[in-house]
Design a protein around this motif. Structure first.
Motif, PDB file in Angstrom:
ATOM      1  N   ILE A 156       1.922 -14.025  -8.587  1.00 14.42           N
ATOM      2  CA  ILE A 156       2.100 -12.217  -8.067  1.00 14.42           C
ATOM      3  C   ILE A 156       3.686 -12.015  -7.410  1.00 14.42           C
ATOM      4  O   ILE A 156       4.582 -12.127  -7.150  1.00 14.42           O
ATOM      5  N   PHE A 157       3.001 -10.179  -7.293  1.00 15.83           N
ATOM      6  CA  PHE A 157       4.354  -9.552  -6.443  1.00 15.83           C
ATOM      7  C   PHE A 157       3.497  -8.531  -5.374  1.00 15.83           C
ATOM      8  O   PHE A 157       2.636  -8.272  -5.833  1.00 15.83           O
ATOM      9  N   ILE A 158       3.986  -8.589  -4.229  1.00 16.70           N
ATOM     10  CA  ILE A 158       3.539  -7.675  -3.218  1.00 16.70           C
ATOM     11  C   ILE A 158       4.292  -7.280  -2.941  1.00 16.70           C
ATOM     12  O   ILE A 158       5.688  -7.259  -2.554  1.00 16.70           O
ATOM     13  N   GLN A 159       4.261  -6.060  -2.504  1.00 14.08           N
ATOM     14  CA  GLN A 159       4.644  -4.760  -1.562  1.00 14.08           C
ATOM     15  C   GLN A 159       4.127  -4.292  -0.629  1.00 14.08           C
ATOM     16  O   GLN A 159       2.827  -3.541   0.000  1.00 14.08           O
ATOM     17  N   LEU A 160       4.814  -3.809   0.511  1.00 12.69           N
ATOM     18  CA  LEU A 160       4.180  -3.245   1.523  1.00 12.69           C
ATOM     19  C   LEU A 160       5.302  -2.241   1.597  1.00 12.69           C
ATOM     20  O   LEU A 160       6.887  -2.035   2.326  1.00 12.69           O
ATOM     21  N   GLN A 161       4.410  -0.967   2.193  1.00 14.82           N
ATOM     22  CA  GLN A 161       5.504  -0.038   2.509  1.00 14.82           C
ATOM     23  C   GLN A 161       4.749   1.412   3.549  1.00 14.82           C
ATOM     24  O   GLN A 161       3.610   0.628   3.872  1.00 14.82           O
ATOM     25  N   GLN A 162       5.742   1.782   4.062  1.00 16.12           N
ATOM     26  CA  GLN A 162       5.600   3.071   4.293  1.00 16.12           C
ATOM     27  C   GLN A 162       5.486   4.127   4.611  1.00 16.12           C
ATOM     28  O   GLN A 162       5.692   4.182   2.979  1.00 16.12           O
TER      29      GLN A 162
END
Length: 279
Positions: free
Chosen positions: A11-17
């Motif tokens: 999977i591909f995970i992204q955490l964003q402000q």
């Protein structure tokens, strides 16, 4: 993140402000972002995770977003976002891209603990050093009551303004009129700039938390965070409400299935990161 089939996937995970920055007075700035990804045997959230369960960990980076590819092999995983600065609320967006055939679900895990904050300081006359020295009883004492049986974890941290290395510890004791005898129910390790203890409380009893330092007569402010599975009666403590994440949403892309989680990193900030490093 629930993987019903239990089959291995990448999977591909992204955490964003979000676009808006954190404002403190007239200043606005970004915070460093990070997250940890753990295998989970049960749905309940734990205060600590063993490093053996660690699947992926992204170090704090000052950026608008961070991302990575992760190989998952279990039916259930916990992803925990955090920031580099405890005590600063910050909205975030988690995006996880999964294969269409995986049929994964991203669910919120409720925070099952009551959280209290206590602040104090060692100073001349109340920095009595470690037990069983003669000055032990002059250390600050925080008394509280436990209405029913519960588990407790306490984190003690030096004030960020303290630059020198101050060795400290924390003791949990049954409430007694005087600290003439040292019989702790739990004792935190001696270290700096923070330490942690875990214990069990019986219902209908009074207890004491006694922070102590090996630097007598020094003025050193400290802060304690108390996590408990039941409500406690702690005079002079501030109850920290832990807000729930916003509802989860979902959309479909051409080649993958994307799961979105909207929420906020609140007062607890990087407490989890620090407690995990103790392991």
């Amino acid at each position: 993140l629930r993987n019903p089939s239990g089959k291995p996937y990448r999977i591909f995970i992204q955490l964003q402000q979000p676009d808006s920055r954190v404002r403190v007075g007239k200043m606005s700035y970004d915070l460093s972002l990070a997250y940890v990804f753990f295998k989970a045997e049960k749905e309940n959230r734990r205060m600590r995770y063993n490093t053996a369960d660690l699947v992926s960990r992204h170090q704090p980076i000052l950026a608008r977003y961070i991302s990575s590819d992760i190989n998952i092999t279990e039916k259930l995983h916990h992803v925990i976002p955090y920031t580099s600065k405890a005590g600063t609320p910050l909205e975030y967006i988690i995006t996880i891209h999964t294969p269409k055939q995986a049929h994964m679900v991203l669910e919120e895990v409720p925070f099952p603990y009551h959280v209290y904050e206590l602040k104090g300081a060692w100073a001349k006359g109340c920095a009595g050093g470690p037990p069983p020295g003669a000055g032990w009883a002059t250390n600050p004492i925080h008394r509280f009551q436990s209405p029913k049986f519960c588990d407790i974890s306490v984190f003690i941290q030096l004030d960020p303004a303290v630059k020198e290395k101050v060795s400290m510890s924390l003791a949990l004791l049954a409430d007694v009129p005087k600290l003439s005898e040292y019989k702790p129910l739990a004792q935190a390790a001696w270290c700096t700039p923070e330490s942690t203890l875990d214990g069990n409380l019986e219902g209908g009893r009074s207890y004491m938390l006694v922070p102590c330092t090996r630097t007598p007569d020094a003025f050193v402010p400290y802060r304690m965070l108390i996590f408990s599975t039941a409500s406690l009666d702690i005079p002079d403590a501030t109850y920290l409400p832990v807000g729930q994440n916003a509802p989860l949403t979902e959309s479909t892309l051409n080649r993958s299935r994307s799961l979105f989680s909207f929420g906020k990193v609140g007062r607890l900030g990087n407490t989890f990161r620090k407690s995990m490093k103790k392991k």
